[in-house]
Design a protein around this motif. Structure first.
Motif, short mmCIF file in Angstrom:
data_model
loop_
_atom_site.label_atom_id
_atom_site.label_comp_id
_atom_site.label_asym_id
_atom_site.label_seq_id
_atom_site.Cartn_x
_atom_site.Cartn_y
_atom_site.Cartn_z
N ALA A 101 26.84 3.33 10.89
CA ALA A 101 26.26 3.41 9.64
C ALA A 101 25.99 4.93 9.32
O ALA A 101 25.91 5.45 8.33
N VAL A 102 25.64 5.55 10.46
CA VAL A 102 25.60 7.12 10.37
C VAL A 102 26.99 7.88 9.74
O VAL A 102 26.73 8.63 8.94
N LEU A 103 27.96 7.25 10.26
CA LEU A 103 29.31 7.80 9.88
C LEU A 103 29.63 7.31 8.27
O LEU A 103 29.97 8.17 7.64
N LYS A 104 29.30 6.15 8.05
CA LYS A 104 29.40 5.82 6.67
C LYS A 104 28.63 6.76 5.68
O LYS A 104 29.13 7.18 4.71
N ARG A 105 27.16 6.88 5.86
CA ARG A 105 26.59 7.95 5.28
C ARG A 105 26.74 9.20 5.08
O ARG A 105 26.96 9.81 4.09
N ALA A 106 27.83 9.54 6.46
CA ALA A 106 28.06 10.97 6.47
C ALA A 106 29.40 11.31 5.72
O ALA A 106 29.90 12.40 5.62
N GLY A 107 29.92 10.17 5.17
CA GLY A 107 31.30 10.50 4.28
C GLY A 107 32.57 10.03 5.08
O GLY A 107 33.72 10.60 4.54
N ALA A 108 32.56 9.74 6.18
CA ALA A 108 34.07 9.22 6.87
C ALA A 108 34.46 8.30 6.00
O ALA A 108 34.19 7.43 5.42
N ALA A 109 36.07 8.61 5.88
CA ALA A 109 36.81 8.06 4.97
C ALA A 109 37.29 6.49 5.54
O ALA A 109 37.37 5.81 4.72
N HIS A 110 37.44 6.48 6.75
CA HIS A 110 37.83 5.14 7.17
C HIS A 110 37.38 5.16 8.65
O HIS A 110 37.42 5.64 9.55
N ILE A 111 36.61 3.87 8.70
CA ILE A 111 35.81 3.74 10.09
C ILE A 111 36.47 2.50 10.82
O ILE A 111 36.59 1.40 10.28
N VAL A 112 36.80 2.38 11.84
CA VAL A 112 37.42 1.57 12.83
C VAL A 112 36.57 1.32 13.96
O VAL A 112 36.07 2.07 14.74
N ALA A 113 36.06 -0.28 14.24
CA ALA A 113 35.19 -0.42 15.24
C ALA A 113 35.86 -1.40 16.17
O ALA A 113 36.57 -2.31 15.85
N VAL A 114 35.59 -1.08 17.45
CA VAL A 114 35.95 -1.98 18.56
C VAL A 114 34.85 -2.54 19.28
O VAL A 114 33.83 -1.97 19.46
N ASP A 115 35.05 -3.67 19.78
CA ASP A 115 34.31 -4.53 20.45
C ASP A 115 34.80 -5.80 21.34
O ASP A 115 35.84 -5.97 20.73
N MET A 116 34.37 -6.55 22.12
CA MET A 116 34.93 -7.56 23.04
C MET A 116 34.40 -8.72 22.31
O MET A 116 34.91 -9.76 22.42
N HIS A 117 33.37 -8.71 21.65
CA HIS A 117 32.88 -10.01 20.87
C HIS A 117 32.91 -10.02 19.46
O HIS A 117 32.71 -8.71 18.69
N ASP A 118 32.74 -11.21 18.72
CA ASP A 118 32.65 -11.23 17.30
C ASP A 118 31.51 -10.91 16.49
O ASP A 118 31.46 -10.08 15.64
N LYS A 119 30.50 -11.15 17.23
CA LYS A 119 29.15 -10.68 16.43
C LYS A 119 29.04 -9.26 16.43
O LYS A 119 28.60 -8.85 15.16
#
Length: 349
Positions: free
Chosen positions: A194-212
């Motif tokens: 959320a902070v990255l989005k507000r700060a203007g990051a152009a492309h954000i990739v998220a990683v986790d082991m679970h769907d939720k």
């Protein structure tokens, strides 16, 4: 109306490994510079879970029963006797740190690194520093941050963890227009997104082991998601900035591999003490900057402003809310990272 003493109220107390109790705790008379705050919401943090599950959070070991909780918001019901701080009726967020000097050196402008720093709900020192998962709490006025009228207390309950995320992104520098990779999409990872989005990051990739967690990551701004076992896809992200928030050596290794040459890796997830098996040679040959990130300083004020003006989206991070009487159920849910994001205790019920 200002509250009168004596008074007591229920509190969430960790007695040891697997021993969590709701107990009626008498409120002592506040010190001169302390206000009495009626707690409205408390967010369950990973450290709270560790005290319950293991009787310790890292090297901070429970040696006596301790009231948990540092992610808290509430309303002032008795102003400090010295007249400092917010007036009665003021909704407040809480900065839970008390910086203090010690023998070790640290930068004067980074009090979060002060060696004598204490934190609400921490067993790092003895006697322990009691937390504020309680109906009422005496809190130093320097910890209190008045909340804008348009900011709901339930949303403001995320001020403290969002400040941790804000500090982590700040350690990376200017992220505008850059590709960012976030390893671990639990509550802190989601708030980082959320902070990255507000700060203007152009492309954000998220990683986790679970769907939720990945579902929440998308709701707060992730453009692309991968499961943690998709090693080749993560390594191919070639991110300018990577923020590791899983707190595992597998996550840190993925962070190093997913960073571009000359990129930055911010480590906000707290790994266990001791040696960690990660690809340090790759960090050397790519000239990566490995940056630690620990708690926060005055970022809390910027976070409150961003929540109030709606520019920081955090509501999807909260997935469950329990009344105080159901605290054990709340902790069980918070432990289940496959099904929950941030779990709140509602002290008003």
């Amino acid at each position: 109306m200002s509250i009168n003493l004596p008074i007591s109220g229920p509190a969430v107390v960790a007695h040891g490994k697997g021993d969590l109790r709701i107990e009626d705790i008498p409120l002592s008379a506040p010190e001169t510079g302390e206000a009495i705050v009626e707690i409205a919401y408390g967010g369950i943090c990973g450290s709270d879970l560790h005290y319950w599950l293991h009787g310790a959070a890292g090297e901070s070991i429970l040696k006596e029963p301790m009231v948990l909780g540092h992610e808290i918001v509430g309303v002032v019901v008795r102003q400090a006797a010295d007249g400092t701080g917010p007036a009665v009726g003021t909704p407040v967020a809480v900065h839970p740190a008390t910086p203090a000097p010690g023998d070790a050196r640290y930068p004067a402008d980074r009090p979060n690194l002060s060696p004598g720093c204490t934190y609400l709900g921490s067993a790092a020192r003895y006697p322990h520093t009691a937390g504020a998962f309680s109906r009422y709490a005496n809190l130093p006025t320097r910890m209190l941050r008045p909340l804008p009228e348009n900011l709901e207390l339930r949303t403001a309950a995320l001020v403290e963890p969002a400040s941790v995320a804000w500090h982590a992104v700040g350690r990376a520098g200017d992220v505008k227009g850059k590709t960012a990779l976030v390893i671990g999409s639990g509550p802190i990872g989601a708030l980082v997104i959320a902070v990255l989005k507000r700060a203007g990051a152009a492309h954000i990739v998220a990683v986790d082991m679970h769907d939720k967690p990945l579902e929440i990551a998308c709701a707060v701004g992730a453009d692309q998601v991968f499961k943690g076992d998709e090693a080749d896809a993560i390594a191919a992200v070639d991110a300018d900035v990577v923020i590791e928030s899983s707190g595992s050596h597998y996550g840190l290794d993925s962070a190093i591999k997913g960073a571009t040459r000359g990129g930055k890796v911010v480590m906000v997830g707290l790994l266990p003490s001791g040696p960690q098996p990660v690809s340090v040679s790759l960090a050397i040959t790519r000239e990566l900057e490995l940056l630690g990130s620990f708690r926060f300083n005055d970022e809390i004020d910027e976070v409150i402003d961003a929540l109030a003006d709606g520019s920081l989206l955090v509501d999807p991070v909260v997935t469950h809310e329990f009344g105080l009487a159901h605290s054990l159920e709340a902790f069980e849910m918070a432990k289940n990272s496959a099904e929950s994001g941030k779990v709140l205790l509602n002290f008003q019920q």
